[in-house]
Motif scaffolding. Structure first.
Motif, mmCIF file in Angstrom:
data_model
loop_
_atom_site.group_PDB
_atom_site.id
_atom_site.type_symbol
_atom_site.label_atom_id
_atom_site.label_comp_id
_atom_site.label_asym_id
_atom_site.label_seq_id
_atom_site.Cartn_x
_atom_site.Cartn_y
_atom_site.Cartn_z
ATOM 1 N N LEU A 6 5.096 -2.511 0.395
ATOM 2 C CA LEU A 6 5.762 -3.609 -0.313
ATOM 3 C C LEU A 6 4.721 -4.475 -1.031
ATOM 4 N N ALA A 7 3.600 -4.743 -0.359
ATOM 5 C CA ALA A 7 2.526 -5.548 -0.958
ATOM 6 C C ALA A 7 1.980 -4.855 -2.194
ATOM 7 N N GLU A 8 1.704 -3.557 -2.049
ATOM 8 C CA GLU A 8 1.032 -2.840 -3.139
ATOM 9 C C GLU A 8 1.971 -2.515 -4.290
ATOM 10 N N SER A 9 3.267 -2.317 -3.968
ATOM 11 C CA SER A 9 4.196 -1.917 -5.023
ATOM 12 C C SER A 9 4.671 -3.105 -5.855
ATOM 13 N N ARG A 10 4.699 -4.309 -5.256
ATOM 14 C CA ARG A 10 5.342 -5.396 -5.999
ATOM 15 C C ARG A 10 4.742 -6.779 -5.728
ATOM 16 N N ILE A 11 4.631 -7.124 -4.454
ATOM 17 C CA ILE A 11 4.322 -8.515 -4.089
ATOM 18 C C ILE A 11 2.959 -8.968 -4.646
ATOM 19 N N ASN A 12 1.911 -8.156 -4.446
ATOM 20 C CA ASN A 12 0.579 -8.568 -4.909
ATOM 21 C C ASN A 12 0.527 -8.680 -6.427
ATOM 22 N N GLN A 41 13.565 -8.174 -0.443
ATOM 23 C CA GLN A 41 13.220 -7.022 0.402
ATOM 24 C C GLN A 41 12.309 -7.448 1.553
ATOM 25 N N LEU A 42 11.410 -8.384 1.275
ATOM 26 C CA LEU A 42 10.519 -8.887 2.323
ATOM 27 C C LEU A 42 11.323 -9.669 3.364
ATOM 28 N N LYS A 43 12.217 -10.528 2.854
ATOM 29 C CA LYS A 43 13.083 -11.315 3.737
ATOM 30 C C LYS A 43 13.884 -10.388 4.651
#
Lengths: 168, 168
Positions: free
Chosen positions: B157-163, B44-46
């Motif tokens: 995106l950071a808060e929901s999954r990446i971090n 998703q980030l890509k």
């Protein structure tokens, strides 16, 4: 951190790297803000820069506190982003002939620095929480709130007076 | 703009200087975003980087439109701030060994670029209005809205999954 080694292996390493980066940035801003205050003509803008200088000195101390709480040595690493933001501020300011236009340019420059810090402190707060360091997050949040408040004051000053005078 | 001359005499000059600065910045981001997409592991980030690359190409075109409407030649001037932000992104990314931690670092880097643009477009919109160019302001506002939306998506995106993945 080495240029040819991959020293950031964990989120904790990234957190400390980011602390070191913003520690450098705050120190550079302690040097830059008095010069910006000197260049400003509007008395409220000039005072605003000096007030934020005092706050920025407090941010440096808060970072030292977070380093200590997290068992890391307070150390600065080069931060090309803040160097670039300050360099650009100086270059643009050096090209402005009119005092009221210079005030508008100075606000824009200061807001670039504020937003850089807002991003970095925002990530630091989020990462500290993920690392179970709500105590560190609470301290970093105080600085984040001050950076946001300063940014808001700058916008208000620009919109209420500075831009109007610069465009007239 | 000359290094030893004060070429910015009016708000209009400052507006055009800032257009030239962000025109350079957007062009650099068109080059940087595919590399960030390549480094990202989270699909998703890509995809988010690639979607924003398309938007960024549109921002370049909008700036060319504003230059034309304002009777100025589309020209880029060096922007040390975005150069510093991109350099710092590359340096930090080069030091990260873990893929999930790298994703967290990439989001932080991208948000620094987004916030730089948010500040610049915010000032450009305000200045365009003061200069009586609501037509230019409306176009610049579209880009500002997209930059803010991208920043919001990155935070989510950071808060929901990446971090979470990076800290585990």
């Amino acid at each position: 951190m080495g240029l040819f080694t991959k020293d950031i292996k964990t989120m904790d390493d990234l957190f400390i790297h980011q602390l070191q980066d913003i520690y450098y940035a705050e120190q550079q801003l302690v040097k830059a803000l008095p010069k910006m205050a000197e260049k400003a003509s509007d008395p409220q803008l000039k005072q605003g820069f000096l007030t934020h200088l005092d706050e920025t000195k407090g941010h440096v101390q808060r970072l030292e506190q977070v380093f200590q709480m997290h068992g890391a040595k307070a150390k600065a690493v080069d931060c090309p982003a803040i160097d670039g933001i300050i360099q650009e501020a100086n270059e643009t300011a050096g090209e402005v002939a009119d005092k009221t236009v210079l005030d508008a340019a100075l606000i824009n420059a200061a807001q670039a620095a504020e937003h850089y810090e807002i991003v970095r402190y925002g990530s630091l707060v989020a990462w500290a929480k993920r690392l179970g360091r709500n105590d560190c997050a609470a301290i970093l949040q105080k600085t984040l709130d001050e950076e946001k408040a300063t940014d808001g004051k700058l916008t208000q000053l620009a919109e209420s007076r500075i831009n109007l005078r610069a465009a007239s």
